[in-house]
Design a protein around this motif. Structure first.
Motif, PDB file in Angstrom:
ATOM      1  N   UNK A 157     -38.964 -20.374  43.287  1.00 12.61           N
ATOM      2  CA  UNK A 157     -39.508 -21.111  44.479  1.00 12.61           C
ATOM      3  C   UNK A 157     -38.849 -21.088  45.830  1.00 12.61           C
ATOM      4  N   UNK A 158     -39.449 -20.426  46.541  1.00  8.84           N
ATOM      5  CA  UNK A 158     -38.487 -20.217  48.076  1.00  8.84           C
ATOM      6  C   UNK A 158     -39.373 -21.251  49.079  1.00  8.84           C
ATOM      7  N   UNK A 159     -38.761 -22.010  49.672  1.00  6.49           N
ATOM      8  CA  UNK A 159     -39.299 -22.877  50.660  1.00  6.49           C
ATOM      9  C   UNK A 159     -38.753 -22.623  51.967  1.00  6.49           C
ATOM     10  N   UNK A 160     -39.716 -22.050  52.788  1.00  2.00           N
ATOM     11  CA  UNK A 160     -39.089 -21.596  54.217  1.00  2.00           C
ATOM     12  C   UNK A 160     -39.129 -22.520  55.414  1.00  2.00           C
ATOM     13  N   UNK A 217     -38.838 -28.794  27.909  1.00  2.53           N
ATOM     14  CA  UNK A 217     -37.778 -29.239  28.893  1.00  2.53           C
ATOM     15  C   UNK A 217     -37.817 -28.347  30.048  1.00  2.53           C
ATOM     16  N   UNK A 218     -38.001 -28.938  31.325  1.00  7.04           N
ATOM     17  CA  UNK A 218     -37.903 -28.321  32.633  1.00  7.04           C
ATOM     18  C   UNK A 218     -36.858 -28.623  33.356  1.00  7.04           C
ATOM     19  N   UNK A 219     -36.120 -27.498  33.796  1.00  5.81           N
ATOM     20  CA  UNK A 219     -34.918 -27.471  34.484  1.00  5.81           C
ATOM     21  C   UNK A 219     -35.267 -27.100  36.040  1.00  5.81           C
ATOM     22  N   UNK A 220     -34.541 -27.843  36.954  1.00  2.37           N
ATOM     23  CA  UNK A 220     -34.626 -27.405  38.374  1.00  2.37           C
ATOM     24  C   UNK A 220     -33.049 -26.895  38.927  1.00  2.37           C
ATOM     25  N   UNK A 221     -32.919 -25.651  39.017  1.00  2.97           N
ATOM     26  CA  UNK A 221     -31.401 -25.215  39.577  1.00  2.97           C
ATOM     27  C   UNK A 221     -30.396 -25.781  38.282  1.00  2.97           C
ATOM     28  N   UNK A 222     -31.048 -25.677  37.230  1.00  2.00           N
ATOM     29  CA  UNK A 222     -30.114 -25.885  36.120  1.00  2.00           C
ATOM     30  C   UNK A 222     -30.049 -27.391  35.757  1.00  2.00           C
ATOM     31  N   UNK A 223     -30.542 -28.240  36.365  1.00  2.00           N
ATOM     32  CA  UNK A 223     -30.738 -29.721  35.980  1.00  2.00           C
ATOM     33  C   UNK A 223     -32.052 -29.992  35.576  1.00  2.00           C
ATOM     34  N   UNK A 224     -31.943 -30.954  34.334  1.00  2.00           N
ATOM     35  CA  UNK A 224     -33.053 -31.174  33.799  1.00  2.00           C
ATOM     36  C   UNK A 224     -34.064 -32.065  34.821  1.00  2.00           C
ATOM     37  N   UNK A 225     -35.113 -31.727  34.809  1.00  2.00           N
ATOM     38  CA  UNK A 225     -36.011 -32.276  35.760  1.00  2.00           C
ATOM     39  C   UNK A 225     -37.284 -33.172  34.880  1.00  2.00           C
ATOM     40  N   UNK A 274     -35.271 -24.337  50.891  1.00  2.34           N
ATOM     41  CA  UNK A 274     -34.423 -23.867  50.043  1.00  2.34           C
ATOM     42  C   UNK A 274     -34.950 -23.038  49.125  1.00  2.34           C
ATOM     43  N   UNK A 275     -33.899 -22.665  48.224  1.00  3.92           N
ATOM     44  CA  UNK A 275     -34.411 -21.644  47.215  1.00  3.92           C
ATOM     45  C   UNK A 275     -34.161 -22.229  45.898  1.00  3.92           C
ATOM     46  N   UNK A 276     -35.291 -22.495  44.933  1.00  2.75           N
ATOM     47  CA  UNK A 276     -35.110 -23.211  43.662  1.00  2.75           C
ATOM     48  C   UNK A 276     -35.474 -22.241  42.474  1.00  2.75           C
ATOM     49  N   UNK A 277     -34.817 -22.695  41.333  1.00  2.00           N
ATOM     50  CA  UNK A 277     -35.020 -22.021  40.110  1.00  2.00           C
ATOM     51  C   UNK A 277     -35.648 -22.979  39.311  1.00  2.00           C
ATOM     52  N   UNK A 278     -36.743 -22.861  38.624  1.00  2.00           N
ATOM     53  CA  UNK A 278     -37.687 -23.925  38.028  1.00  2.00           C
ATOM     54  C   UNK A 278     -37.626 -22.818  36.357  1.00  2.00           C
ATOM     55  N   UNK A 279     -36.732 -23.374  35.247  1.00  3.98           N
ATOM     56  CA  UNK A 279     -36.902 -22.939  34.164  1.00  3.98           C
ATOM     57  C   UNK A 279     -37.514 -23.744  33.038  1.00  3.98           C
TER      58      UNK A 279
END
Length: 816
Positions: free
Chosen positions: A745-748, A694-702, A723-728
């Motif tokens: 992941x940080x997108x500048x 299961x791969x989540x992006x910012x807490x949402x199943x991706x 933006x800033x992203x959390x991939x779990x």
């Protein structure tokens, strides 16, 4: 690589080929109608045909440098990088590489094993067995040898040198010999050879020749010795019947007493085996012959008055093999016939004229051994007075109760004189009806003539003679014959009792299984009892020999059969009824059982026998098992003794998978929005079993999916906006074990402005309500830098504060 041709040149001229890797092709380089081409500095590895040219104008060298040919096994004696012998290409062109490289050019490959031994089988305890390898590497460093997975040490190696490994002294069976070559770049090459040690040589056994001995000879023994590297058991057959069996080793010999046999020919066969079922046989014939002549009684001399009747001579002969007899009178044959041992032979001597006659008998057995006896028959005239004629006397030396008794009748008186072999030994007077008794005490062995001379008052003279024979004691003692016995192990009141008798007792010997275990003087009660309750299961031969003072003897043998009534006892075993095993690990189980008749054991895994082996009493029985599938497995061991009695123990082995998958931890990403090029997060996952993720992006199943035992899970984040992203990523294996990793992941922004929200706002109008701005997730090595130039409103200040707290919490969680 991996083609029909690595380089195929048709019609080409004046071409040059340098620094190429040509690998795993049917043909490495092939010139077809091509001329004046040059190739050097190339690596040719694992091609079926390395090179081919029908033209001599093509060259495999530039004059100083050639190519590397993997199948060229030459040496570089001066270590200049050029092998000392040239390499010839195929084809009619006769192209030769005169400067072949000793190592590949401008490449770093794993070591190449260019000479490998084949699997080998050799005879146990033979010597001089080696395995030889030869390896190739540009940075040769070390090699390591393993015997059945156990390292034997690390040694340096030089490229192209031969390496010998001694494999002498291995145990019976298969041994995996693995060599690993490692270079300085940690590249490895591995090869395994199976070494099988067998035992095909039968045990060495002394070969005895046939023997012949006289029946009753006590010194008749058979003696065998054995020798083998792996001794096991022996069985002795007599006339195809098992006489004795057991285990043997190189320090014992087998002694068998055969003196108890009666006259006959007996076949003795000894079968000796080792643990590999090799065997040897010794066969011999034991010929027992009759060396003992018949024994015949010695009747007394006969005297009778002429005209009387009922006079005869009676002999009794004994022998195990009677045949015939002949009776002579004064040297002339009177009668002959067959005789039976222990049955009287009688001849009538009535009707003879006055005189003295010599009657003799010759007794034969079937082996033509003889014995003879003679009796004097005296025929006298009728007298007015007479004396009775006592029978001749024969007795064994040492018996002092014998005497001669004469009875004189005739109404007269007179005198008498007694002679022993013409020597006057006693005299006296006699009256009518008087008894004259002469004691025979103290006579030595021999034959004596005792005569009495009677003178009457009326001047009459009569005589009588008695032959006295004092025999040397050559009669065997009397010994009862005990029956064979069979009883259960641990039963009580089992014994042998012998009774015996002899006039001159001396001593006895007790032999058990052909070994003398006791000797002593005869007991006064002429009886011996031996308890058998202590015997363990097996077959025993108890033989009692009794001897008298003259060396005469008797013997009796009793066979004892002790039957094992007790099954093997398992004294120690794996603790607990259940054993838990991590999948892929090795489980070692140990049992100990005892039984004096131990035979073998079998281990079953899920009711399938996997090993049967010899079981030695009280030894530890070890069993190792691996490669079990997940789930429950029944491991059962059955111990057996020689009498078929068994004991069983079961262990439930529960194979579990509690190991979490191995999951890589990619580094966090930071990149500028819109920059070209793929931005991919790659996780590697390894486990013995397949699973899902299961791969989540910012807490949402991706993203979801499945993975194999060794796989990669990837996601492309190139298209993310500022933006800033959390991939779990959460990976779960077949057994439910999980592992998690987080990548930030940080997108500048493409401008110098701070990152904006990674998600579009719900409205395009500007409000004072905070937008759902993505919160950067920091790694443990990141620092926090916040610009305050944009904090121009209360809401901005509130949003900044909340963001700061949330960032701190996520950073702390990741670190834990």
């Amino acid at each position: 690589m991996n083609n029909g041709y690595g380089v195929y040149i048709s019609g080409g001229v004046n071409s040059t080929f340098i620094d190429n890797n040509i690998i795993n092709n049917s043909n490495g380089i092939y010139f077809s109608s091509a001329y004046n081409n040059t190739f050097y500095g190339n690596n040719f590895l694992h091609n079926t045909v390395q090179g081919f040219s029908n033209s001599a104008t093509n060259s495999a060298t530039n004059g100083t440098l050639g190519n590397f040919w993997l199948d060229h096994l030459g040496i570089d004696g001066d270590s200049d990088g050029i092998l000392d012998t040239s390499y010839a290409l195929g084809g009619s062109g006769g192209v030769v590489d005169d400067f072949p490289l000793s190592i590949w050019n401008n490449e770093s490959f794993a070591p190449e094993i260019i000479y490998t031994p084949s699997d080998i089988t050799y005879e146990t305890h033979s010597t001089g067995h080696n395995l030889t390898w030869r390896a190739l590497d540009e940075s040769s460093t070390v090699f390591e040898i393993y015997f059945n997975g156990s390292s034997q040490g690390i040694n340096p190696f030089n490229s192209r040198e031969f390496f010998n490994v001694s494999i002498d002294g291995f145990d019976l069976g298969e041994t995996n010999v693995t060599i690993i070559f490692r270079d300085s770049d940690f590249n490895e090459a591995t090869q395994t050879v199976i070494v099988t040690v067998v035992d095909t040589v039968p045990p060495n056994i002394t070969i005895l020749t046939n023997i012949t001995f006289i029946e009753g000879n006590l010194d008749s023994l058979l003696n065998w010795t054995f020798a083998d590297f792996h001794p096991y058991n022996y069985t002795l057959f007599v006339e195809d019947q098992v006489k004795i069996s057991g285990l043997w080793n190189n320090s014992i010999s087998l002694n068998v007493n055969v003196s108890h046999h009666l006259k006959d020919i007996y076949n003795y066969t000894l079968l000796v085996q080792d643990t590999s079922s090799n065997y040897n046989i010794s066969v011999l014939l034991v010929n027992v012959i009759d060396g003992t002549p018949p024994v015949v009684s010695q009747p007394s001399n006969v005297t009778y008055e002429q005209g009387t009747s009922g006079n005869n001579i009676t002999w009794m002969a004994t022998d195990n093999y009677p045949a015939n007899y002949s009776i002579y009178r004064d040297g002339l044959l009177v009668t002959e016939g067959n005789w039976t041992s222990g049955v009287n032979i009688t001849i009538d001597v009535d009707g003879l004229s006055l005189g003295i006659y010599n009657y003799s008998i010759i007794v034969y057995d079937i082996n033509n051994l003889t014995v003879s006896s003679f009796v004097l028959v005296t025929v006298e005239p009728s007298l007015g007075f007479f004396v009775n004629h006592p029978s001749d006397i024969s007795f064994l030396e040492g018996l002092d109760s014998n005497s001669i008794l004469w009875n004189i009748n005739g109404n007269r008186t007179g005198a008498y004189t007694i002679y022993q072999d013409s020597l006057n030994i006693s005299s006296g007077t006699w009256l009518d009806n008087q008894l004259v008794n002469y004691s025979l005490i103290g006579l030595s062995p021999g034959v004596y003539n005792f005569a009495i001379l009677l003178n009457s008052s009326t001047y009459e003279i009569i005589t009588d003679a008695v032959m006295v024979t004092v025999n040397i004691d050559n009669i065997d003692p009397l010994l009862n014959d005990e029956s064979d016995l069979l009883f259960l192990e641990n039963s009580i009141n089992n014994s042998i009792q012998w009774t015996f008798f002899d006039d001159n007792p001396d001593y006895y010997e007790l032999w058990v299984n052909d070994f003398k275990v006791e000797t002593d003087v005869w007991p006064s009660n002429h009886s011996l009892m031996f308890s058998l309750d202590h015997l363990t299961p097996g077959e025993y031969n108890y033989t009692l020999f009794i001897y008298d003072l003259r060396g005469n003897y008797a013997n009796d043998t009793v066979l004892i059969f002790v039957v094992d009534a007790t099954a093997p006892v398992i004294s120690s075993y794996p603790s607990g009824p259940n054993v838990t095993l991590e999948y892929g690990h090795i489980l070692n189980l140990t049992w100990q059982a005892y039984d004096y008749s131990s035979s073998n054991y079998t281990v079953y895994v899920d009711n399938v026998g996997v090993i049967t082996n010899v079981w030695i009493n009280k030894s530890l029985t070890n069993f190792s098992i691996s490669d079990l599938n997940l789930g429950n497995h029944n491991v059962t061991i059955v111990f057996r003794d020689f009498y078929g009695l068994t004991s069983t123990h079961e262990v439930l082995v529960i194979v579990e998978d509690i190991t979490k998958p191995e999951l890589s931890s990619p580094i966090d990403l930071s990149f500028t929005e819109g920059v070209t090029g793929a931005k991919i997060i790659n996780w590697s996952v390894i486990d013995d079993f397949n699973g899902t993720y299961l791969l989540y992006r910012n807490g949402t199943l991706n993203k979801t999916g499945s993975w194999n035992g060794s796989d990669f899970i990837s996601i492309d984040v190139s298209s993310l906006s500022e933006g800033a992203y959390n991939f779990t990523l959460i990976v779960t294996d077949f057994s439910g074990n999980t592992k998690t990793d987080i990548v930030e992941v940080t997108v500048l922004s493409s401008s110098s402005e701070p990152p904006s929200s990674s998600e579009p706002s719900s409205s395009t109008t500007t409000t004072t309500t905070p937008t759902t701005t993505a919160i950067p997730i920091l790694s443990s090595s990141d620092s926090i830098s916040i610009s305050t130039t944009s904090l121009s409103s209360p809401w901005s200040i509130f949003f900044f504060f909340v963001s700061f707290v949330l960032l701190f919490w996520l950073k702390k969680k990741k670190n834990t």
